[in-house]
Design a protein around this motif. Structure first.
Motif, mmCIF file in Angstrom:
data_model
loop_
_atom_site.group_PDB
_atom_site.id
_atom_site.type_symbol
_atom_site.label_atom_id
_atom_site.label_comp_id
_atom_site.label_asym_id
_atom_site.label_seq_id
_atom_site.Cartn_x
_atom_site.Cartn_y
_atom_site.Cartn_z
ATOM 1 N N THR A 1 -55.103 -63.116 -87.656
ATOM 2 C CA THR A 1 -55.271 -61.714 -88.033
ATOM 3 C C THR A 1 -55.872 -61.621 -89.428
ATOM 4 N N THR B 1 -44.873 -63.211 -84.845
ATOM 5 C CA THR B 1 -45.333 -63.046 -83.464
ATOM 6 C C THR B 1 -44.977 -64.282 -82.647
ATOM 7 N N ARG C 1 -50.897 -58.948 -79.539
ATOM 8 C CA ARG C 1 -49.586 -58.409 -79.150
ATOM 9 C C ARG C 1 -49.701 -57.405 -78.008
ATOM 10 N N ALA D 1 -48.516 -54.143 -94.471
ATOM 11 C CA ALA D 1 -48.204 -55.226 -93.530
ATOM 12 C C ALA D 1 -47.818 -56.486 -94.298
ATOM 13 N N VAL E 1 -47.203 -62.589 -90.353
ATOM 14 C CA VAL E 1 -47.478 -61.854 -89.109
ATOM 15 C C VAL E 1 -47.592 -62.843 -87.951
ATOM 16 N N THR F 1 -53.852 -60.869 -84.143
ATOM 17 C CA THR F 1 -52.453 -61.107 -83.792
ATOM 18 C C THR F 1 -51.637 -59.829 -83.651
ATOM 19 N N ASP F 2 -51.673 -58.988 -84.678
ATOM 20 C CA ASP F 2 -50.788 -57.828 -84.732
ATOM 21 C C ASP F 2 -51.339 -56.597 -84.017
#
Length: 186
Positions: A140, A158, A118, A148, A154, A113-114
């Motif tokens: 993630t 997002t 992204r 984080a 997260v 995800t991060d």
């Protein structure tokens, strides 16, 4: 509404759903199952499924961790794009593959995800694509040790910012796996 002329088609991107990535990912089983549902929906609708596969020093090309999870099987006719940077477009054949398929709209799923999700979303929008994130089909790993937020935060963040992301002449947004209807363009 893509800004890419003569590119009316949609494609499903399956980003980095690889053994080494998913082994340490949040709710991996649920995400893999949702990606499987998306692949089935895309195939039934005749929508191209484009598989993205990452390699780097920590996940060597050809290693067991580099392989896609066994629950997902790429058809030999479906494109596979190998990458070594977070943005799936960066130094890869993805743009050529999508151009050849007449694709101007992407439905994005996968990991991480991060990082790669992204980067790929932003890379797509910057290149003129419409980009929809499937909110329950990305994940993630836990990077709280390095400052984080926890994975659920997260993922939620997002989903929140991509739901409202905009760019001139392009659309972004989120949908759930259940809401994806390749026959109607969502």
């Amino acid at each position: 509404m893509t800004t890419l002329e003569d590119r009316p088609n949609t494609a499903l991107l399956v980003v980095d759903v690889q053994k080494g990535v998913m082994a340490v990912s949040h709710e991996a089983g649920t995400v893999v199952a949702n990606v499987g549902v998306l692949v089935t929906k895309a195939r039934r609708a005749g929508v191209p499924v484009v598989w993205i596969q990452h390699s780097d020093e920590g996940m060597a090309r050809g290693s067991d961790g580099w392989q896609y999870v066994p629950e997902l099987t790429r058809a030999e006719t479906e494109p596979l794009v190998e990458k070594s940077f977070p943005d799936s477009f960066e130094d890869t054949t993805l743009e050529q593959v999508l151009a050849g398929l007449g694709v101007g709209r992407l439905v994005v799923s996968g990991a991480q995800t991060d990082v790669c999700i992204r980067s790929t979303l932003h890379g797509a929008l910057a290149r003129g694509y419409d980009a929809t994130l499937v909110s329950d089909a990305h994940t993630t790993e836990d990077l709280t040790e390095w400052g984080a937020p926890p994975p659920p935060q997260v993922i939620a963040h997002t989903n929140l910012y991509w739901r409202f992301h905009t760019a001139p002449g392009r659309t972004a947004g989120t949908v759930t796996t259940e809401e994806v209807d390749f026959g109607t363009g969502s």
